[in-house]
Design a protein around this motif. Structure first.
Motif, PDB file in Angstrom:
ATOM      1  N   ASN A 395       0.832  -1.191   0.000  1.00 51.58           N
ATOM      2  CA  ASN A 395       0.000   0.000   0.000  1.00 51.58           C
ATOM      3  C   ASN A 395       0.875   1.253   0.000  1.00 51.58           C
ATOM      4  OD1 ASN A 395      -2.215   1.661   0.180  1.00 51.58           O
ATOM      5  ND2 ASN A 395      -2.576   1.270   2.366  1.00 51.58           N
ATOM      6  N   LEU A 396       1.693   1.350  -1.014  1.00 53.69           N
ATOM      7  CA  LEU A 396       2.673   2.433  -1.066  1.00 53.69           C
ATOM      8  C   LEU A 396       2.000   3.795  -1.198  1.00 53.69           C
ATOM      9  CD1 LEU A 396       5.559   1.172  -3.348  1.00 53.69           C
ATOM     10  CD2 LEU A 396       5.741   2.045  -1.022  1.00 53.69           C
ATOM     11  N   GLY A 397       2.508   4.754  -0.412  1.00 57.20           N
ATOM     12  CA  GLY A 397       1.982   6.107  -0.484  1.00 57.20           C
ATOM     13  C   GLY A 397       2.947   7.068  -1.151  1.00 57.20           C
ATOM     14  N   VAL A 398       4.224   6.700  -1.179  1.00 60.68           N
ATOM     15  CA  VAL A 398       5.208   7.544  -1.863  1.00 60.68           C
ATOM     16  C   VAL A 398       6.477   6.729  -2.148  1.00 60.68           C
ATOM     17  CG1 VAL A 398       6.346   8.454   0.222  1.00 60.68           C
ATOM     18  CG2 VAL A 398       6.333   9.826  -1.863  1.00 60.68           C
ATOM     19  N   ILE A 399       7.119   7.063  -3.262  1.00 58.70           N
ATOM     20  CA  ILE A 399       8.416   6.462  -3.588  1.00 58.70           C
ATOM     21  C   ILE A 399       9.413   7.601  -3.776  1.00 58.70           C
ATOM     22  CG2 ILE A 399       9.724   5.043  -5.231  1.00 58.70           C
ATOM     23  CD1 ILE A 399       7.077   3.763  -6.077  1.00 58.70           C
ATOM     24  N   VAL A 400      10.527   7.521  -3.050  1.00 53.12           N
ATOM     25  CA  VAL A 400      11.563   8.546  -3.184  1.00 53.12           C
ATOM     26  C   VAL A 400      12.787   7.909  -3.833  1.00 53.12           C
ATOM     27  CG1 VAL A 400      13.148  10.050  -1.928  1.00 53.12           C
ATOM     28  CG2 VAL A 400      10.791   9.787  -1.117  1.00 53.12           C
ATOM     29  N   ILE A 401      13.332   8.543  -4.850  1.00 50.16           N
ATOM     30  CA  ILE A 401      14.598   8.077  -5.423  1.00 50.16           C
ATOM     31  C   ILE A 401      15.595   9.216  -5.305  1.00 50.16           C
ATOM     32  CG2 ILE A 401      15.762   7.159  -7.461  1.00 50.16           C
ATOM     33  CD1 ILE A 401      13.269   5.917  -8.377  1.00 50.16           C
ATOM     34  N   ASP A 402      16.511   9.069  -4.341  1.00 47.07           N
ATOM     35  CA  ASP A 402      17.478  10.124  -4.113  1.00 47.07           C
ATOM     36  C   ASP A 402      18.636   9.974  -5.099  1.00 47.07           C
ATOM     37  OD1 ASP A 402      18.608  12.332  -2.891  1.00 47.07           O
ATOM     38  OD2 ASP A 402      19.723  11.130  -1.449  1.00 47.07           O
ATOM     39  N   GLU A 403      19.241  11.046  -5.489  1.00 45.92           N
ATOM     40  CA  GLU A 403      20.335  11.040  -6.478  1.00 45.92           C
ATOM     41  C   GLU A 403      19.907  10.244  -7.700  1.00 45.92           C
ATOM     42  OE1 GLU A 403      22.837  12.867  -5.750  1.00 45.92           O
ATOM     43  OE2 GLU A 403      22.938  12.947  -3.572  1.00 45.92           O
ATOM     44  N   GLU A 404      18.791  10.652  -8.261  1.00 45.65           N
ATOM     45  CA  GLU A 404      18.152   9.853  -9.295  1.00 45.65           C
ATOM     46  C   GLU A 404      19.023   9.659 -10.532  1.00 45.65           C
ATOM     47  OE1 GLU A 404      16.561  10.681 -12.495  1.00 45.65           O
ATOM     48  OE2 GLU A 404      17.681  12.555 -12.562  1.00 45.65           O
ATOM     49  N   HIS A 405      20.031  10.517 -10.723  1.00 45.85           N
ATOM     50  CA  HIS A 405      20.869  10.427 -11.919  1.00 45.85           C
ATOM     51  C   HIS A 405      21.885   9.298 -11.830  1.00 45.85           C
ATOM     52  CE1 HIS A 405      23.026  12.682  -8.870  1.00 45.85           C
ATOM     53  NE2 HIS A 405      24.093  12.133  -9.393  1.00 45.85           N
ATOM     54  N   ASP A 406      22.019   8.677 -10.667  1.00 47.09           N
ATOM     55  CA  ASP A 406      23.100   7.725 -10.463  1.00 47.09           C
ATOM     56  C   ASP A 406      22.920   6.462 -11.293  1.00 47.09           C
ATOM     57  OD1 ASP A 406      25.273   7.507  -7.889  1.00 47.09           O
ATOM     58  OD2 ASP A 406      24.896   5.712  -9.090  1.00 47.09           O
ATOM     59  N   SER A 407      24.002   6.007 -11.912  1.00 46.85           N
ATOM     60  CA  SER A 407      23.881   4.845 -12.798  1.00 46.85           C
ATOM     61  C   SER A 407      23.726   3.539 -12.016  1.00 46.85           C
ATOM     62  CB  SER A 407      25.068   4.757 -13.752  1.00 46.85           C
ATOM     63  OG  SER A 407      26.263   4.854 -13.036  1.00 46.85           O
ATOM     64  N   ALA A 408      23.939   3.593 -10.704  1.00 50.07           N
ATOM     65  CA  ALA A 408      23.735   2.380  -9.904  1.00 50.07           C
ATOM     66  C   ALA A 408      22.272   1.931  -9.913  1.00 50.07           C
ATOM     67  CB  ALA A 408      24.189   2.611  -8.465  1.00 50.07           C
ATOM     68  N   TYR A 409      21.380   2.783 -10.375  1.00 52.69           N
ATOM     69  CA  TYR A 409      19.963   2.400 -10.421  1.00 52.69           C
ATOM     70  C   TYR A 409      19.646   1.450 -11.566  1.00 52.69           C
ATOM     71  CZ  TYR A 409      18.683   5.616  -6.733  1.00 52.69           C
ATOM     72  OH  TYR A 409      18.562   6.242  -5.515  1.00 52.69           O
ATOM     73  N   LYS A 410      20.621   1.275 -12.431  1.00 55.20           N
ATOM     74  CA  LYS A 410      20.363   0.332 -13.530  1.00 55.20           C
ATOM     75  C   LYS A 410      21.025  -0.994 -13.207  1.00 55.20           C
ATOM     76  CE  LYS A 410      20.102  -1.208 -17.876  1.00 55.20           C
ATOM     77  NZ  LYS A 410      19.766  -0.976 -19.231  1.00 55.20           N
ATOM     78  N   ASN A 411      20.283  -2.070 -13.341  1.00 50.11           N
ATOM     79  CA  ASN A 411      20.862  -3.392 -13.147  1.00 50.11           C
ATOM     80  C   ASN A 411      21.517  -3.805 -14.457  1.00 50.11           C
ATOM     81  OD1 ASN A 411      21.467  -5.692 -11.697  1.00 50.11           O
ATOM     82  ND2 ASN A 411      19.622  -6.778 -12.361  1.00 50.11           N
ATOM     83  N   ASP A 412      22.789  -4.180 -14.387  1.00 48.21           N
ATOM     84  CA  ASP A 412      23.527  -4.383 -15.614  1.00 48.21           C
ATOM     85  C   ASP A 412      23.637  -5.810 -16.097  1.00 48.21           C
ATOM     86  OD1 ASP A 412      24.130  -2.140 -16.981  1.00 48.21           O
ATOM     87  OD2 ASP A 412      25.856  -1.601 -15.754  1.00 48.21           O
ATOM     88  N   GLU A 413      22.992  -6.725 -15.421  1.00 46.79           N
ATOM     89  CA  GLU A 413      23.006  -8.071 -15.968  1.00 46.79           C
ATOM     90  C   GLU A 413      21.730  -8.808 -15.619  1.00 46.79           C
ATOM     91  OE1 GLU A 413      26.761  -9.253 -14.200  1.00 46.79           O
ATOM     92  OE2 GLU A 413      25.623 -10.334 -12.694  1.00 46.79           O
ATOM     93  N   GLY A 414      21.471  -9.869 -16.357  1.00 45.49           N
ATOM     94  CA  GLY A 414      20.246 -10.622 -16.121  1.00 45.49           C
ATOM     95  C   GLY A 414      19.035  -9.776 -16.457  1.00 45.49           C
ATOM     96  N   PHE A 415      18.286  -9.448 -15.432  1.00 42.84           N
ATOM     97  CA  PHE A 415      17.098  -8.615 -15.573  1.00 42.84           C
ATOM     98  C   PHE A 415      17.570  -7.155 -15.588  1.00 42.84           C
ATOM     99  CE2 PHE A 415      13.023  -7.264 -13.087  1.00 42.84           C
ATOM    100  CZ  PHE A 415      12.499  -6.696 -14.241  1.00 42.84           C
ATOM    101  N   ARG A 416      17.738  -6.603 -16.774  1.00 46.38           N
ATOM    102  CA  ARG A 416      18.371  -5.286 -16.907  1.00 46.38           C
ATOM    103  C   ARG A 416      17.390  -4.147 -16.730  1.00 46.38           C
ATOM    104  NH1 ARG A 416      23.283  -5.700 -19.946  1.00 46.38           N
ATOM    105  NH2 ARG A 416      23.861  -7.877 -20.106  1.00 46.38           N
ATOM    106  N   TYR A 417      16.824  -4.043 -15.546  1.00 47.04           N
ATOM    107  CA  TYR A 417      15.829  -2.994 -15.318  1.00 47.04           C
ATOM    108  C   TYR A 417      16.489  -1.714 -14.852  1.00 47.04           C
ATOM    109  CZ  TYR A 417      16.555  -4.139 -10.416  1.00 47.04           C
ATOM    110  OH  TYR A 417      17.125  -4.349  -9.183  1.00 47.04           O
TER     111      TYR A 417
END
Ligand code: ADP
Ligand code: ZN
Length: 821
Positions: A395-417
């Motif tokens: 029942n999420l009410g908010v999602i915060v992504i701090d330092e949104e520009h960071d490339s660590a947010y991309k998964n680089d293998e397997g499921f590349r989301y």
């Protein structure tokens, strides 16, 4: 309305997604005794050829598509769904988007990893629980069912309570059900068993009567009575068979044995005293639309674009509070583990221990435990890195992504989301806003704001009107020409003087090296070339400890050359600028200073990073030398000076985002200075002082960089204008690898051109920037074009073709790649 006279036909087939590189569901028969438990979202164990695999039930059906006899499900792992229907749905869409087999995406989303180890065991059923609660089981059977009431147990564990026959009888009575107990590598949840005196027991009377003939039990009882609660392992010493004695005491009803989770502080962050502040007018203006979206359960993406120290984190905290007030939950994401500490401390300060953390720095058992807490609804806030995106919050009410520009947010293998994209999907589902915070937003997000897809909220000033630090540039080319012959310039005169002044004033300094830019390499200051490994073609790393150059992939080692192997410039031009080397240099120049180094090597020691950060915080450290790890997120009031040792190395990376990354990194580092009343100072040493990624750093002018960079991207059709697909083919034989990648290029070229406006461009194949890695040659192929069906078709064709490559050739396809190396 007609009611069916009979219950609908039972659906006794389960469609299961397995972590295999094929995009289809597998059908299995559901044995009657598992029927109640084999629900969509539950993990099950099934047989595939001769292997036992863990998969996830995606749906139940009574219409098999598979013609033939179905194998039965071997056992269930979860009695309650591990993934909700909503999560299954989201993951299915996300997997399709990045062309990842569904089963692999599901395995990535679950805490035990893609190949959890399991052992045969039992779980208690609803019937079993009811029987237990109603007191309808024999006293001798209670301990076993009680143990199962807490969680599933392996067969071998249960062996100490009852014989296998008894368990089978329970199974027939549907009190328990066979299950597979998850044992992610070393992931047993640490538990501690304790003994305490049963309520109302008179110890002396018991010793005089019941235990008159049992001196050992009497002694043990006295010892337990002397403590409120005592861990059983502490009772072992000095007493014969403590376990047996304890069991006796428990049977007499004199002591209570309990098992609880060992309290280990996985949060690991100091508790920062909460500072209640009233928002500035700017902050209020930013918060207002966010609060509105939370209250109205509206999914909307906000870009909170604020310089460092402008009060973004305070807005996150308010948004989280608002979500909790609405009876909902919050997810706060940060790019890296080290960064979780700062934000965790502030969250803890405000919300107490109502949080769970999820990141790769936890041991598997700890992660599983945190995940279970969230699933059980025991805590409404999840904080963590990329993988926290899959936190079981319904029942999420908010999602915060701090330092949104960071490339660590991309998964680089397997499921590349990319976490940003998935956050949007979760937000849509949950009906909650997403806050993307940054001082230097990714070009993609900033551009989305320009198009109105994202709402941009700006915090232009630092809190309290503190000035942004003054930034100066030192031109290393001039500096080198000025330096005495044979001297290597690591710290320019300007930077040295600034460090000395800061020390004299009692301030702290951070000296930063861009590791991404091969900064631990030996770099020729004449031609810019680096010494590379002859096997792997990556930059060799200088190790001061033995003064050798080493390859971090294959372990190849040489002595540093006396001249540049590209242009022949003499030793004087070569410089190893590893953090170790920098640390030595700083130590030799400032022998009285308290110096620490923070990089991937030192971070390997558990707790080391925290101790350095603490040192910065309580000012027991004067100078920190480090990589990216010091660049981000931390808020240290005592830091007055930030020095960037070579700013431009990252610009030479063969990646169309090199300029963006360099600008972001420099701006982030610069933001570390002067967060206190004293003005901060930033000194950037560079060989390319006029570069458009470096100039705007001087006056903290994000918009100027953005405009210029957007022009470059547009001219070449790079994102955010065009889209990219990257295909990487690797193999041990160079000719074969190249020829396979040529075939793929031809294949995609044939569908790339259809005379429409959508036409695609095929770049390559060419050797990848890391052209050889661990003995395998790497070729890459880029497909560039506007988003649309043609590009989508090309991606699908490429996924099929790479899946069809025969061993030892391998290929993978990355849609919207972030890493180009
Ligand atoms: P950012 O996340 O943008 O770097 P922070 O939220 O960490 O900024 O704010 C910077 C500093 O200012 C922190 O020490 C914070 O406690 C303080 N601060 C934030 N908002 C206010 C406010 N409205 N009044 C006073 N101090 C504030
Ligand atoms: Zn190598």
């Amino acid at each position: 309305m007609d009611q069916p006279l009979f219950p609908l036909a039972r659906c006794d087939i389960a469609r299961v997604a397995l972590p295999l590189p094929v995009d289809e569901l597998f059908e299995y028969a559901v044995p009657p005794e598992l029927d109640e438990h084999a629900q969509p979202g539950c993990r099950v164990q099934v047989r595939v050829r001769d292997r036992l695999l863990t998969g996830v039930i995606v749906e139940r059906t009574d219409h098999p598509q598979f013609q033939g006899r179905l194998l039965p499900i071997e056992s269930v792992v979860d009695l309650e769904p591990a993934l909700s229907e909503a999560m299954l749905e989201m993951l299915r869409e996300a997997a399709t988007e990045v062309l990842c087999p569904f089963g692999i995406a599901l395995a990535t989303a679950l805490p035990a990893g893609s190949a959890p180890r399991t052992a045969a065991g039992y779980a208690i059923t609803g019937g079993g629980r009811a029987a237990l609660a109603a007191g309808a089981v024999d006293a001798s059977d209670r301990p076993l069912l009680e143990a199962l009431d807490r969680r599933s147990r392996t067969r071998s564990y249960l062996g100490k309570f009852a014989a296998a026959k008894r368990l089978e009888a329970f199974e027939r009575d549907r009190l328990v059900v066979r299950t597979s107990v998850l044992r992610p590598a070393a992931a047993r949840i640490a538990t501690i068993r304790t003994a305490s005196l049963a309520p109302g027991v008179d110890v002396e009377r018991a010793v005089a009567t019941l235990l008159a003939r049992a001196p050992q039990q009497a002694a043990l009882l006295r010892r337990i009575a002397a403590n409120r609660e005592i861990p059983i392992h502490a009772l072992r010493d000095g007493i014969g068979d403590a376990a047996r004695l304890l069991r006796r005491l428990a049977e007499h009803g004199l002591v209570e044995l309990t098992e609880k989770r060992a309290a280990r502080d996985v949060l690991g962050a100091p508790l920062e005293a909460d500072r209640r502040v009233s928002l500035t007018p700017d902050q209020s203006a930013c918060l207002e639309p966010i609060v509105d979206a939370i209250r109205r359960s509206r999914c909307e993406t906000f870009l909170l674009h604020g310089v460092t120290g402008s009060g973004k984190t305070e807005i996150y905290l308010r948004a989280v509070a608002e979500a909790l007030r609405a009876g909902r939950q919050a997810l706060v994401m940060v790019p890296e583990i080290t960064l979780t500490h700062q934000i965790l401390a502030r969250l803890r300060g405000r919300f107490g221990d109502e949080l769970a953390v999820l990141h790769s720095g936890l041991r598997p058992g700890e992660r599983l435990e945190q995940w279970e807490r969230l699933r059980a609804g025991a805590t409404p806030i999840a904080v963590g890195a990329r993988s926290a995106l899959f936190a079981p919050l319904e029942n999420l009410g908010v999602i915060v992504i701090d330092e949104e520009h960071d490339s660590a947010y991309k998964n680089d293998e397997g499921f590349r989301y990319h976490a940003r994209d998935l956050a949007r999907r979760r937000g849509k589902q949950a009906g909650c806003p997403i806050i993307l915070g940054s001082a230097t937003p990714s070009l993609d997000t900033r551009f989305a704001a320009e198009r109105g897809v994202v709402k941009r909220l700006v915090l232009a000033k630092r809190i309290g009107g503190r000035p942004l630090p003054a930034v100066e540039i030192v031109d290393l080319v001039k500096e080198r020409d000025r330096s005495p012959r044979g001297r290597k310039v690591i710290l320019s005169a300007t930077l040295r003087r600034a460090i000395a002044e800061t020390l004299a004033d009692g301030g702290q300094s951070i000296l930063f090296l861009n590791r991404r830019g091969f900064s631990t390499a030996i770099l020729c200051f004449k031609c810019g070339a680096t010494e590379r490994c002859k096997n792997c073609d990556i930059a060799l790393v200088y190790h001061a400890s033995n003064q050798r150059l080493r390859c971090h992939y294959c372990d190849f080692e040489i002595s540093p050359p006396d001249r540049c192997s590209e242009c022949g410039a003499p030793d004087a031009a070569l410089m190893g600028v590893g953090t170790q080397r920098l640390e030595e240099e700083v130590r030799s120049q400032f022998s009285n200073a308290r110096i620490a180094r923070l990089d991937r090597d030192t971070a390997r020691k558990r707790g080391f990073t925290e101790s350095v950060l603490r040192g910065l915080h309580d000012r027991s450290i004067d100078i920190v030398v480090g990589t990216q790890m010091v660049a981000k997120g931390h808020d240290f009031p005592g830091v007055r000076l930030v020095g960037v040792v070579v700013a431009d190395v990252g610009l030479h990376l063969p990646d169309f985002r090199a300029a963006e990354r360099t600008f972001q990194l420099l701006t982030q580092v610069a933001g570390r200075a002067g967060r206190d009343a004293a003005p901060g100072r930033v000194i950037i040493q560079t060989f390319a002082p006029a570069h458009y990624a470096i100039q705007p750093v001087l006056d903290h002018d994000y918009e100027r960089f953005y405009t210029e960079e957007l022009r470059h991207r547009n001219a070449l059709g790079y994102p955010p204008f065009g889209r990219l697909i990257r295909v990487l083919i690797t193999g041990p034989d160079e000719a074969e690898t190249r020829s396979a990648s040529l075939d793929l290029a031809r294949l995609v070229a044939a569908i790339a051109v259809d005379g429409s406006k959508q036409e695609l461009e095929v770049l390559g194949p060419a050797p990848a920037p890391l052209s050889r890695l661990r003995g395998r040659y790497r070729y890459q192929l880029l497909v560039k074009g506007p988003p649309g069906p043609l590009l989508r078709g090309a991606a699908e064709t490429l996924v099929k073709a790479t899946a069809g490559l025969s061993s030892p050739l391998q290929g993978n396809v990355d849609v919207n790649p972030l890493s180009m190396l």
